[in-house]
Structure formats: C-alpha cells, structure tokens
Design a protein around this motif. Structure first.
Motif, PDB file in Angstrom:
ATOM      1  N   ILE A  72       0.324   7.663  14.638  1.00  0.00           N
ATOM      2  CA  ILE A  72      -0.488   6.795  13.792  1.00  0.00           C
ATOM      3  C   ILE A  72      -0.802   7.624  12.557  1.00  0.00           C
ATOM      4  O   ILE A  72      -1.703   8.459  12.568  1.00  0.00           O
ATOM      5  CB  ILE A  72      -1.780   6.366  14.512  1.00  0.00           C
ATOM      6  N   TYR A  82      -1.020   3.974  -1.498  1.00  0.00           N
ATOM      7  CA  TYR A  82      -2.283   4.396  -0.902  1.00  0.00           C
ATOM      8  C   TYR A  82      -3.493   4.154  -1.781  1.00  0.00           C
ATOM      9  O   TYR A  82      -4.584   4.565  -1.442  1.00  0.00           O
ATOM     10  CB  TYR A  82      -2.255   5.884  -0.530  1.00  0.00           C
ATOM     11  N   TYR A 112      -3.649  11.481   8.233  1.00  0.00           N
ATOM     12  CA  TYR A 112      -4.123  11.612   6.854  1.00  0.00           C
ATOM     13  C   TYR A 112      -5.636  11.821   6.816  1.00  0.00           C
ATOM     14  O   TYR A 112      -6.146  12.586   6.002  1.00  0.00           O
ATOM     15  CB  TYR A 112      -3.754  10.372   6.039  1.00  0.00           C
ATOM     16  N   ALA A 113      -6.329  11.137   7.687  1.00  0.00           N
ATOM     17  CA  ALA A 113      -7.784  11.314   7.740  1.00  0.00           C
ATOM     18  C   ALA A 113      -8.124  12.748   8.124  1.00  0.00           C
ATOM     19  O   ALA A 113      -9.117  13.316   7.653  1.00  0.00           O
ATOM     20  CB  ALA A 113      -8.410  10.341   8.731  1.00  0.00           C
ATOM     21  N   ASP A 163       2.752   4.108   7.556  1.00  0.00           N
ATOM     22  CA  ASP A 163       1.659   5.047   7.342  1.00  0.00           C
ATOM     23  C   ASP A 163       0.501   4.448   6.579  1.00  0.00           C
ATOM     24  O   ASP A 163      -0.377   5.160   6.138  1.00  0.00           O
ATOM     25  CB  ASP A 163       2.172   6.296   6.630  1.00  0.00           C
ATOM     26  N   ASN A 164       0.479   3.161   6.448  1.00  0.00           N
ATOM     27  CA  ASN A 164      -0.585   2.565   5.659  1.00  0.00           C
ATOM     28  C   ASN A 164      -1.638   1.882   6.495  1.00  0.00           C
ATOM     29  O   ASN A 164      -2.560   1.291   5.972  1.00  0.00           O
ATOM     30  CB  ASN A 164       0.012   1.544   4.690  1.00  0.00           C
ATOM     31  N   ARG A 186       0.792  -1.216   0.000  1.00  0.00           N
ATOM     32  CA  ARG A 186       0.000   0.000   0.000  1.00  0.00           C
ATOM     33  C   ARG A 186       0.826   1.269   0.000  1.00  0.00           C
ATOM     34  O   ARG A 186       0.343   2.298   0.408  1.00  0.00           O
ATOM     35  CB  ARG A 186      -0.846   0.060   1.264  1.00  0.00           C
ATOM     36  N   ARG A 200     -10.543   2.111   8.347  1.00  0.00           N
ATOM     37  CA  ARG A 200      -9.839   3.386   8.308  1.00  0.00           C
ATOM     38  C   ARG A 200     -10.497   4.331   9.303  1.00  0.00           C
ATOM     39  O   ARG A 200     -11.681   4.186   9.606  1.00  0.00           O
ATOM     40  CB  ARG A 200      -9.886   3.981   6.904  1.00  0.00           C
ATOM     41  N   PRO A 201      -9.754   5.323   9.809  1.00  0.00           N
ATOM     42  CA  PRO A 201     -10.370   6.336  10.663  1.00  0.00           C
ATOM     43  C   PRO A 201     -11.436   7.097   9.873  1.00  0.00           C
ATOM     44  O   PRO A 201     -11.347   7.203   8.655  1.00  0.00           O
ATOM     45  CB  PRO A 201      -9.200   7.253  11.035  1.00  0.00           C
ATOM     46  N   GLU A 215      -6.647  15.286   7.154  1.00  0.00           N
ATOM     47  CA  GLU A 215      -6.576  16.115   5.948  1.00  0.00           C
ATOM     48  C   GLU A 215      -7.937  16.213   5.265  1.00  0.00           C
ATOM     49  O   GLU A 215      -8.258  17.223   4.643  1.00  0.00           O
ATOM     50  CB  GLU A 215      -5.541  15.554   4.959  1.00  0.00           C
ATOM     51  N   ALA A 216      -8.708  15.128   5.368  1.00  0.00           N
ATOM     52  CA  ALA A 216     -10.040  15.155   4.746  1.00  0.00           C
ATOM     53  C   ALA A 216     -10.932  16.192   5.416  1.00  0.00           C
ATOM     54  O   ALA A 216     -11.809  16.782   4.777  1.00  0.00           O
ATOM     55  CB  ALA A 216     -10.687  13.765   4.813  1.00  0.00           C
ATOM     56  N   GLN A 271     -14.985   1.783   3.825  1.00  0.00           N
ATOM     57  CA  GLN A 271     -14.285   1.828   5.116  1.00  0.00           C
ATOM     58  C   GLN A 271     -13.768   0.470   5.562  1.00  0.00           C
ATOM     59  O   GLN A 271     -12.812   0.396   6.325  1.00  0.00           O
ATOM     60  CB  GLN A 271     -15.195   2.422   6.195  1.00  0.00           C
ATOM     61  N   GLY A 331     -13.191  10.150   8.187  1.00  0.00           N
ATOM     62  CA  GLY A 331     -12.606  11.310   7.538  1.00  0.00           C
ATOM     63  C   GLY A 331     -13.457  12.548   7.720  1.00  0.00           C
ATOM     64  O   GLY A 331     -13.695  13.284   6.764  1.00  0.00           O
ATOM     65  N   SER A 363      -9.781   1.043   2.330  1.00  0.00           N
ATOM     66  CA  SER A 363      -9.695   1.436   3.733  1.00  0.00           C
ATOM     67  C   SER A 363      -8.365   2.104   4.070  1.00  0.00           C
ATOM     68  O   SER A 363      -7.928   2.057   5.213  1.00  0.00           O
ATOM     69  CB  SER A 363      -9.936   0.230   4.647  1.00  0.00           C
ATOM     70  N   THR A 364      -7.729   2.737   3.076  1.00  0.00           N
ATOM     71  CA  THR A 364      -6.467   3.433   3.326  1.00  0.00           C
ATOM     72  C   THR A 364      -6.556   4.882   2.851  1.00  0.00           C
ATOM     73  O   THR A 364      -6.985   5.147   1.733  1.00  0.00           O
ATOM     74  CB  THR A 364      -5.303   2.723   2.595  1.00  0.00           C
ATOM     75  N   TRP A 365      -6.143   5.805   3.715  1.00  0.00           N
ATOM     76  CA  TRP A 365      -6.078   7.220   3.369  1.00  0.00           C
ATOM     77  C   TRP A 365      -4.750   7.521   2.691  1.00  0.00           C
ATOM     78  O   TRP A 365      -3.711   7.017   3.117  1.00  0.00           O
ATOM     79  CB  TRP A 365      -6.159   8.089   4.632  1.00  0.00           C
ATOM     80  N   SER A 366      -4.764   8.377   1.700  1.00  0.00           N
ATOM     81  CA  SER A 366      -3.506   8.915   1.186  1.00  0.00           C
ATOM     82  C   SER A 366      -3.110  10.077   2.089  1.00  0.00           C
ATOM     83  O   SER A 366      -3.948  10.612   2.828  1.00  0.00           O
ATOM     84  CB  SER A 366      -3.687   9.403  -0.244  1.00  0.00           C
ATOM     85  N   PRO A 367      -1.843  10.497   2.022  1.00  0.00           N
ATOM     86  CA  PRO A 367      -1.415  11.617   2.875  1.00  0.00           C
ATOM     87  C   PRO A 367      -2.220  12.888   2.605  1.00  0.00           C
ATOM     88  O   PRO A 367      -2.285  13.761   3.442  1.00  0.00           O
ATOM     89  CB  PRO A 367       0.061  11.799   2.500  1.00  0.00           C
ATOM     90  N   GLN A 368      -2.826  12.978   1.439  1.00  0.00           N
ATOM     91  CA  GLN A 368      -3.620  14.171   1.122  1.00  0.00           C
ATOM     92  C   GLN A 368      -5.072  14.042   1.595  1.00  0.00           C
ATOM     93  O   GLN A 368      -5.897  14.889   1.323  1.00  0.00           O
ATOM     94  CB  GLN A 368      -3.615  14.443  -0.389  1.00  0.00           C
ATOM     95  N   GLY A 369      -5.405  12.938   2.270  1.00  0.00           N
ATOM     96  CA  GLY A 369      -6.770  12.785   2.761  1.00  0.00           C
ATOM     97  C   GLY A 369      -7.723  12.279   1.699  1.00  0.00           C
ATOM     98  O   GLY A 369      -8.905  12.607   1.723  1.00  0.00           O
ATOM     99  N   GLN A 406      -2.165   7.185   9.651  1.00  0.00           N
ATOM    100  CA  GLN A 406      -3.480   7.147   9.007  1.00  0.00           C
ATOM    101  C   GLN A 406      -4.455   8.120   9.671  1.00  0.00           C
ATOM    102  O   GLN A 406      -5.336   8.663   9.023  1.00  0.00           O
ATOM    103  CB  GLN A 406      -4.059   5.725   9.037  1.00  0.00           C
TER     104      GLN A 406
END
Lengths: 245, 245, 245, 245, 245, 245, 245
Positions: free
Chosen positions: E19, A6, E24-25, E7-8, A3, E126-127, E27-28, A121, E129, A11-17, E21
C-alpha cells in the motif's frame, strides 16, 4: 481523480511524504498583507497593514476580537478567516457558559488546529487558505501563537505572516531578546518597526492603513484603528529619528 | 476527477494559492448588467440597469427588498440570486421573530458570505455565480456591502459590479468624497451618473430600464421602477447640463 | 471525473463563467414541439403543437392543468416534465390546505426554479431537460412565465419555446402591443397564428395536433383538444383571409 | 470518471441535449423477443413470443399479471422487469388497501415512469434495461401504455416493442382503424398477426412459444399459455387463409 | 481516481502486495527530528531533539504526557500527532472513569493502531503522517512501543524514529543488552548518547533543544525541558570523556 | 473512473445495451466445478463435482441445505456463495416464523435475484461472482432454478453450470424427455451421467469427489457425500455397461 | 478512477472473471513468515516462525488466543490481523454471553469470511492483507481452517501459509495420512518439521523465533514461546536424527 502528481488532493501523500495541497494553501496566506505579533513579560501585541480593495472601500478588518482576553490577526482568504474566527468566538463563549472561565489560549489554538487538520486528511475538502496570529492572556501569562493551513500551531516570542513577512521576521530576530522587558507602548512601537519593513517601496504606514491590537495583564483585548493609532505611529518616527542618530 | 490543472474543482488549490472555480464564477457576475451603490451620512442608494431578455418580457428584477431596512441589487445568475435573497429574507424574518429586532446589516452579509464559503470548500458543489450589493440601515447607520462568489464581503462608500462596472467605479472614485453630505435625492442622481457610464454605446438610461432603491434614516427600503424613476432621470439630465456648462 | 473541458458536470464553471451542462439541457427543450403563451389584461393563453410518437399513439399531452387557476405547457423531456408538474400540483394543493388560498403564480414558478437550481449546483445530478410556460391568474391578474433548465424564471407578455419557436417569437414581437386589449377569443387566435409559424413546411395546425389552454378573470383553467379547438382554428383561417386582403 | 464523450453517465447531457446512457439502455429492450399490444373499445390485449434460453428450460414469462385489472408484457433485461413488476404489484395492493379501489392504469404507469426517471438523473445508477407494454381497464375504459427506459410513458391504440417490433408496428398501422370495433377474440387474432411479423425466417408462432393476455369490460386480467393459446393460433391460420384468398 | 500506479490511494494494493500511500506517509516521519526510547527492568525513558521553527519560536513539544503512567514522543506531522495524543488522553481518562484503572499500555497502542488502520483501508482518507514512541508502566512493568503510519505497533527494548534515527538504532543495538540493569539516570544518559548520534554535523545536544521523559516503578510520567535536562547532559559529557579514555 | 470502454462499472451500459461487468462476473461461474440439476414429476436432484484446493484440504461443500424443502448447488466464488446461502436461509427461517409456512421456491429465487440485481444497477458494487442451481419442493411440486450473476433466474427441467457444463447440458438435452417418469434413484444416476461428461480427461467421479442432493414428494432435502454416494456411482457403471451393450 | 486495467478496485471484475485486488492482497500474506497448522483425531496444532523487526524488538506475536477453545496464527499485515482477531474475540465473547456456549469454530471462520467478503465487493475499501490459520475444538472435534483475503475459508488436515509455505505444504502432503493417530506431542513435532522447511538457508528454528499453539480434547488453547518451546525443538532434532538414520 487524476492524482499521479500527488498534488490535487489534501488526502494524498507524495512519495516524499508531502501533502502538496497544504503547501498550495499556504501560498494564499502570502497573498494577504503582513501582520506582526510580539510579546513582553506582561503583554502581547498585534500590528497589521490593512489593505483597501479600492479607494471606495472601508479598510478590511485585519485584527479581530475573540473575547476580552483573546484576539487574532489574519492573512489570506478572508472568507476562510471569518469561518475560523466565528468558530473561535463560539468556543470562547461556550467555555464561559459551560465551564465558567475564559478559554485558555493554548486550548483555543488547538481547537482550530484540529478543525484545520481534518481538512488535510479527509477527501473532498480543501485546507483553509488563511494564516492567523492568535494573541491572548490567561493564567499562564501572555501568549502568541501562529496557526497555519496545515493545522500546525506554534508558540512564538514574536512572529510575522503575510506578504513580505520575511523582512519583519528578520527585524524581530534582531531585537526579540529585548521584548521581554518592554512596556506595552514600547512593544507596540517595536511591532510597528517590524511591520514597516514589510511595506512595498514608496508606501508608508499611516493611521488609515495601520491596525493595532493588544491584550495583557490588567489589559482587555483592545483594537486601535484610524486616529487611535497615530500616537504610536508618531513614536515610530521618533524612534526612527533616534535610530538614525 | 481530472484535476491536474487545478481549475475544475472548488475544493482544489492551484500551486499559486488560487481557487480557479471561484474566479470563473466571478465571470458570471460580469455578465449581469451593472448595479451601483453609494451612501451618504444618512442614506444608502442602489441604482441598476434592467435588462429585458426579449421585447416580450417584463424587465428582470435587479433590486430586491429583503426587509424594511434592507435590500439588495444583483448581477449574475438570477437563479442563484433567488436562492440567496430567499435565504436573506428568511434570516431577516427569523431575527424579528426570535430576537425581536431587525437583522443587523453586517450580520446579514456575513450569513450569506458563510453560506457561499461552504461552496468554495466542499467538493461537489460550485460557487454561486452572482454578486450582490447589499444596502441597509441599522443602529450603526447606513451600510453598503459587496458580496462576491468567493464568500468575501466588503464594506464600501460606493461601489459597482456587473458589466462595464469599472467605468462606474471610476466615476465614483472621482466623486465619493462629496457623498457624505448629499441629500437622498442628490445621492440617487449621483448614482445614476455613475450607472450611465456603464451603458453601451448608443444606449440611454430611461424609465423602462432603470431601477432605483434606497433606505436610510426615517426611510424604509423603497424601490422605484418605471415612472417613479423619471424625476431622478430628469435631474440627471439637468445635472448633466450643469456639468457641461 | 474528466473535467478539463468544463462541460461534463453541472457543478463546474467554465473559465468564461458558463455552466455548459445547463446549456446542453436547453438543447433538449428545443427538441420538443413548440408552445406559445400570451396574455391580455384579463386572460392568459397557451397554444401548443402536439406530436404523436407514431400513428398508433394518442397525441402526447402538451398542456397540463395544475389547479383551477394555473396550468403549464411543456417542451422537452416529458419524463422530466412529469416530475415538475407533479411537484407543482403538490405545492398547489398544499397551499390550499395549509394557507387556505390558491398558490400565487409567481411563488409557484419560484418553487420549481429553486428545485431546478439545485440540479445545477450539486454534483451528481443533471439539470432538467424541459422548458415550461406557466400561466395563471391570481390577485395580481393574469401571468405568463417561462421556466428554463437553468432554474431561471422570467415573466413575459407573450413567449414561445420549443422547436422553431424563434418564428413564433418574431410573430409575437410584431403584435404584442395589441394583446392587452384583446378578448380571450382573439387572444387564442393570435396565439395560434404565432404557433402556426413554427410548423415545418407542409404541415398544418388541425384539431388533432393542436392544444389550447387558458385561464383568467372569471375563467377557470381550461384545456381544449380535438373538436374543441376547431372553432378557433376556423377563425385562424378567417383571420388569415383578412390579413391577406 | 472519464466523461469527455458524454455517454458514460446517466446524469450527463451531451452537447446535443441527449442522455446517451438512456439510448444504450433502449438497446437492451431490442434484445428481448417482441410483444404486441392493441385495444378495442372494450378490451385490451397483449401477445408475446416466449423465448426459451435452452431446450431444457421452461419458457420465460413474458406476460405478467399485476392485478385483476392490469397486466404487463416485458422486453429486455428480465431481472430489471422483475423489479418493476414487483413495484407495480405493491402499488396496486397499496391502492386497494389504502384507497379501497383499483389503481388507475395511468397512475400506475406514471409511478414506474417516475421511478425510472430518477435513474436517468441521479449519478451512480443506470437506467432500467427493459421496456413494458402495460394494459389495464379502469373507469376510463381499456388502456395500453408503453413504458421505456427513459421513464417516458405513452398511450397507444396498438404498439409493439422488442426484437423486430418494427414489422409488427407496420402491421398495426395498416389495420389500427379497425381495432375499435373488434371483439376480444378478433382483437387477439389481430395481435397475433402483427406478432407473427416479428418472427425470424423459418420460425412459427405455436402454442409453446406464444403467450396471450387480455383484460377489459367484465373481463379480469387473463393470461393464456400452451394449449390455451391454440384456438387463437388456429384462427390465425384461418384468417391467413382468408387474407390470401 | 488515476490509480494505474497503485500509489495514490490508501485503499489500493499494488501487484506486489504493498500500500504505497502508507510508505509515503512514513516519509513524513523521517522529516521529524529524532526521538529515542529505551527501557530497563524498572523504567522506560524517552529523549528527543526539539526543533525550533525559528529563533523566535518556542521549541516544539516532542514529548507529551498522556497520563500518570504513560507518555509519547512524536516524529512527523505535529497536527496529526495532536489528534492521536488527544485520542490517547481521552481513552486514558475513559479507562479511569469507566473501569477505575489506568489504561494498560498495550491496549493504548492497540487503540491508536486500530484508528490508524482504518485510514489505510478506507477510501478518501490518508494515513497519519506521524510516528510515535509510546512509553508506559503498568502491572506488567515498563513498556516501549513504536506506532507507525501503517497502524502496526511493535514492542522494543530500545528504539528510535525520525531524522537520522538509523544512527541511534545502531548505537542502541551495540548496547541494549546492558539496559536491563541500568538505573533510571544511567538509562537517560544512555538514551542521550544514542540521540546524539542523530545530530547533524556541528550541532550539539543542549538544554534548549533536548527533551527528556520517563516513567517507571514508583515514578510518575515526568518530562524535563530546559535546565531540568542539564544534569543529564553534563553526565553525557562525562560519560563521553570516559568513553574516549 | 475511466469508463470509455463501458466495462468497468456495473452501472454503465455499453452502446450495444450490455453491462459488461455482469458478463465478466459470469466468467467466475465457469471457473467453479460443474453442478448438474434435473427433475422428475416427483423429485429434483443435484449432483456436483467437489474440488479439493489441496490434498490436505477437506473437499469443499458444493451442495448446501437451505431448509427441509430446499437446497442449492454452487459454482464460482465461494465467499459470494456463502453470502447468498446465508441470505436464503434467513429468508426461509423468516417465512416459517412470520407466515408459518415453508418459503415457496419461486419466491426464494426471486429474493436472491433481486438482491443480485441491485449489484448490477448501483455504482460502487460488483455483481456476485457465483451461479446457483436451486432445487426445492413445494405446493406446486419439484422445482429447479438457475440463478446467475445478472440476477436473472430461470426454471429448467435439467441444467448444468460451471466448468465444462456445456457437455452436461448436451447430455441432458439428449435425455430430458425421459426425466419426468424416472424414480428418484434413476434420476440421480441420470444426473451423474451428465456430470461425468464434465470431468477432464483421465478424471473419474468417485465417492470422494462426488456430492449428491435431492428433495421431493415425501423426501426432505438430503445431501450425500463420501460412502453415501457409492451405491449411485456403482449404478452409474452398470448403466454405462448397459449403454454400451 | 482509472480502471481500464481492472486491477485498481476491489469491486471490479476483469474480463477473465478475476478480482485483481484480491490477488494483490494475497501477496501481502506471502510477505509474512510461515505458519503451519495440522490436526490429529483429538488435537489441532499451530507452529509459527516469529520475525523480529530488529534486534531491539520483542518478537512479534504470530499465534493469538481467541478463547479457551480457539486460536489463530497470522501471516501478513499485522494491523489487519489485529482488527480480525479483535473481531473474533468479540464474537466469541458474545456467543458465551448471549447463547451461553462457546462459538463453534466453523461459525467463527464464516463470520470473518463474511466480513472480508464485504471488502471485496464494496467500492472504496481494500481486501484485508492477511491470511489466518484458525484452530479450535468444539462438539464436532478439532478443526483447522484457512482464511484468505478473498473471504474464502477452507478446512484442512494440515496447511501452511506465509513465506516459503509451499515447502511446508509439500512436507505435510508427504505425511498427512499419519497425523490422525498422533499424540499431541508428536503432532507438534510433526508441525515443526514442516515449519523448518520454510526457513531460509542458514536459519534455524530456536526457542526465540518459534511459537507453538494447540487446543483439543481436554486441552484448552495454549501458546508456548521461548523456553516453553525447547522440549519440542529438542525432539525435533531427535526425530531428525532418527530420520537420517
């Protein structure tokens, strides 16, 4: 799983959300033929281009009845669409049997939105690859909702999804202020005009590839195919003629 | 899992909105011998080329009876086909026992479509590697459906799947407008002509490698193998003779 | 998991529409000693080469009785074979107890085929590493089926699996047209001749390494080992003598 | 998981039709001290070298009683051996309580074979790292079985597993034709001679490191350790003396 | 999965005790339009900028009523927000039915905090967002809480989340000492002034894009949209005028 | 997961027949302070060095009472030790309540051995990171067992685990032949002498850092800490004096 | 998952016998503000620095009441702390209802230790990212325990965790021998002196950022914030004055 980009897991966020799998699923929606929805004060209409996988095939079903007061148009993966429409139909039936009333349209779209959210999710499932326009008429009047693979549902005056739907949306934006006062018939023709803008070069809307659905005050959910669509297509040409005068 | 190529998992979208595992499973369908289906106003017919894994083997079964009013032809992984045909048979029996009526053909194909859709969305399973042509006759007349690994089911006037099926489809497209008025016998012969186009260089349809199935108005699902197919094969040659006149 | 080669998982398709793990499991079948099956109008026969893991060991069991009317010969991983034969035996017993009749042979092979198919579709399990020849006699006469790791089952007039089985198959193909009218005794000898072709250079069939099984009209499933096989082996030599005249 | 070498998972086949994890588990068996089993017409015997993890430790148990008519010798991971022997004991007790009879030896080894097979087919478990020699006496006489991590069980006249067991097997192969008629006492001594061949340079069998077990006609499962083994060890030396005469 | 970057996965710690993730969440949340909350001694207010996905769409709902004494404003993924608001509504209803009293606000935010915490600790989820501002009035007076994707909930005098919310927070920090004594009307206007600072260059708050919610002593949860917001927006301009005097 | 080094998973064998995760867990045992156990004909003794995580802390508990007839000393991860000691206590209590007798010591160690074995065979769990010396007195006299992370349990005359335990084992090996006839008091002193050899340069055993436990004939499980240990420590010095004479 | 660095999974041992994820989780504890605990013969005290995420926020809660006889101070991830404190509260309530007595403090910390241990052994969960100091008074007097992410719990005379807690521990070590005889008031002041050493350059303890909790003989668990802490802070300065005399 791998991953570090991302984008392989819902169920994975990218660093940009972002959740890339949701974006990719949305690409599947764009591969379906266009559908257009729009509403007046009293009615709400769906029009759609039907694709035939082959000359030998029946045209696919683009507009599906859910209940007397509700219907959907689909763009994208039809096997996913079938799952969602079956779910909606079951919910509509349950509402009648358990609560003795038609399922409110907003509640219906929330239900499939929640079902779709789960797939964005939980690990090990993919988002649905289909978009829907949901129309319905209930105590609060006519409604038009868009459902997208993200599980987000939004209400619109008029909207279009699917291939080249941007052209239809541009058409709708130019005209939507007039929709509220249109008669059902005018609304259908208006929708066809927007839909026509999604047709590729050299292709026309005709009674074989066009599907029309509507519901509203004193009007049960109705779907027209084949000859039933001709009167509206004829008016489209007349309107056209008028436009170009 | 290592998914940065998006093609290792039936629950992963590619950035273009594709599910590659579904496409790959479809390749397995093309490895099966061809089957052809076509329908008139009153009947629907399947014809198929049977392959024998060896001179020593019985010919494989390509056409399978599901119920008095329904049958299927298969192309692809036969172990997967067996799972799906058993499922259809169970559903058909359940319909009779629970609802006291024959399972409508459209409902039957939706049922296996939904079963297959699950395998394209949940992690840890693969899509079925088999295509089906489903024929049946119910209150709404004769029907011909294609089922594919994606879980998508489409209705056709005539269709062909399996090895070199493109040739058969071309044949059907040239002639399908005439199908509606054909007698059952003419329909079978028409199907054999399309099927013949899928044969590799130097191979002929004969009573050993040809299988015929049909169902329709006042006609229960019937499967002909061996000598039973000869009269139709004979007519094929006559028709041929006529064609080349 | 790392799947970019498509061959590490029984639930992954390769781009060519193959499931490599199934192919690899089939290699395990080829590591077992050969078994041969063939049938006449009235009987069906299995002959097999028994391997001894050591001089100190009893010869392994290659032919296993399932019921009065059914037996199997195995090639491949014997721990997997034990699981499948136990399963068949349970199903046969259940048929008698629940339905009061012997389990039809075709239904028996479908049952293990379905059990094996599951292992080719669900993640986290491997395909069985064993091939079977299943013989049986029921209302529809004598039957010979091959079961393979893919879950595919095929019916044959005569067949062979295991090490160097290609030689036996070639032998069977040369002679199979005569099988139908053979007596049980002739059928066994015919089988031994095919089996002999699978023996490595310098090795002979003898009463220690040969196993014979048969079932048929008025003949319960019978397995002969050791001295019991000698009369047939003797005839094999006679036949040989005749052949070379 | 990273499986492109096919050897990290008990549920993955290599292209050659091997399950490497099973082979690796077999290496653990070779790390245990040797055990030898052999049988006459009336009795079956186990002899084993006990290792002491330290001068301070009691010698480990190599031969374990399962029931009056059955015992095992173990080589490999003793924590795995404990799991399997407990399982066997439970099955033996259940047989007595439910069926009112001693568990047949063949059925006992099949039971642990099946238990072990599961660990070679399901993802997320490893094969057992222990080999067993199982001896027992039932209605069909004395039996000696080998159980291996693959779940395969084989019957033997005489066999040896564990460190340097090849030497013992060679010894047994030279002599096994004589076993059938030996008295129990002679059988034990014969076993000790084979076992002695597995001892590393400069190490001797003595009453501290040797364990003897036997069962047979009119003889309940008996295990001798310490002084109880001396008479047999003495005879070993006499026999030796005779051999070298 | 490939975790050497930590980070995945929401269930993996980085060496620094983070953590990723969860970050990153968050960011959303910043991708949603801003919402502002603030409270006096007696009331607590939410104001929010509504975005319209298109001219054709109804404005999205930013402020949602949970119960007579509680409401939330959302920033981020609206499908996630729907899940959480449904959960809150259910909890509020349950409190009334089971305990016969309104759900205390602090308990409500703990409940969604715990629900969110689970998604930061268990593998395969995932957390959320989405960020929330939760307002409510209970026995302990008016409350304003922030809920973040980490599952952490904090109480504030005034706060803002979403796009460009830093500007609103700076505004609130300059003024928050005065909030306590403000009237409800003044409080709303104060909130709008902070909200206005989050608007991009050239965009204004107007009755179409502004949403107002409040609850407090003797004031049930109230949401104002469209014309209902105009009086407050007018006062904003007056205040502005006064400010710049 | 990435397993091409065979050492990341407790359910993967290396090609050499090792389970590396078990070896790594054993390293955690070596990080605990040393404990020593030894037994005479009538009694069995544990002595241990207690570490204090800080001057501010109570000394950790190294010797734990399980029942009147049984106790353990731990080296390694104390949170894992707590899980195992709770489990032992529950089993001991259950034995009394269900069977009305004290849990035999051998059965107790088998129970935790089996519990630990599971963690070496099932994917997704790690082996326990703690070693135990278990002492007890039952119908078969006094017992001393070592439990290790592999799930293997061995019986000893005397043993030591934990940091620098090799020195204590060497001491025990020099003297163990005398243990059998020692009085309880002499046994304790003997154990302390071995334990002293594990102390780092410049550190002494004293009443603060030493813990003593014993059980035996007519002696319930007793643990001495602080002043209670002084008499034995005094004798240690006397013995020392005598040794060096 | 990619584990060749051993640090991505709470259920993987490194070759050195470490579980890195536990160490990483401990880093999260150091990111929380410091808390200090210390006890006399009769009482036990917690003092903590409260951080405010913003000027606009209420100060976070650092000391939490569990029951009349027990409380905790937290450092680290507050969402994790909430889960653990809820768990403790439930256990305390259960003890009262089921056993009719206050939950012994040692049993309480074992309970959360066991809960945390599970997260260090089972795959797919992460260790808790929070440390706790637990104080309580029961039949065995006042107690101070530290709980850490590893699930290890240790008893202390005085201890400190969180940011810069090393300075506080140094202070405590210098003075802890005097603690036993201090009055409650003196104990609090002593704790504040240690806590003060954790403050960053230029920051002071004041009534806004300081939290005090205590419990003991005839003293129920009490938490002081804001003005309630002033008397103690005043004494701190006096003490300071005295110190520097």
């Amino acid at each position: 799983m791998f991953r570090n980009q991302y984008d392989n897991d819902a169920s994975t966020w990218s660093p940009q959300g972002c959740i890339f799998q949701v974006d990719y699923a949305s690409e599947a929606v764009k591969q379906g033929t266009a559908v257009v929805g729009l509403k007046s004060k009293t009615h709400v209409v769906l029009v759609a281009v039907k694709r035939s996988p082959s000359e030998l095939a029946s045209y696919q079903k683009k507009i599906i009845r859910i209940d007397d007061h509700m219907g959907i148009a689909v763009a994208g993966l039809t096997s996913d669409a079938r799952v969602l429409s079956n779910y909606l139909r079951t919910e509509a039936m349950r509402s009648k049997m358990v609560y003795g009333r038609a399922l409110p349209v907003g509640r219906a779209v929330s239900a499939i939105g929640d079902k779709a959210q789960t797939n964005t999710q939980e690990y090990g499932r993919r988002p649905y690859g289909v978009g829907l326009l949901v129309i319905g008429h209930d105590d609060t009047g006519p409604h038009l909702y868009e459902f997208s693979p993200s599980g987000i549902v939004s209400e619109y005056y008029g909207y279009s999804i699917g291939a080249r739907s941007q052209s239809a949306r541009t058409n709708l934006e130019r005209n939507f202020e007039r929709f509220e006062e249109l008669s059902l018939q005018e609304l259908v023709v208006q929708g066809l005009r927007a839909l026509r803008d999604t047709m590729p070069q050299g292709k026309q809307l005709d009674s074989m590839n066009t599907s029309i659905g509507f519901v509203g005050m004193d009007t049960k959910m109705t779907i027209l195919d084949g000859d039933g669509t001709q009167p509206y297509l004829d008016q489209l040409d007349e309107a056209e003629a008028m436009d170009t005068e």
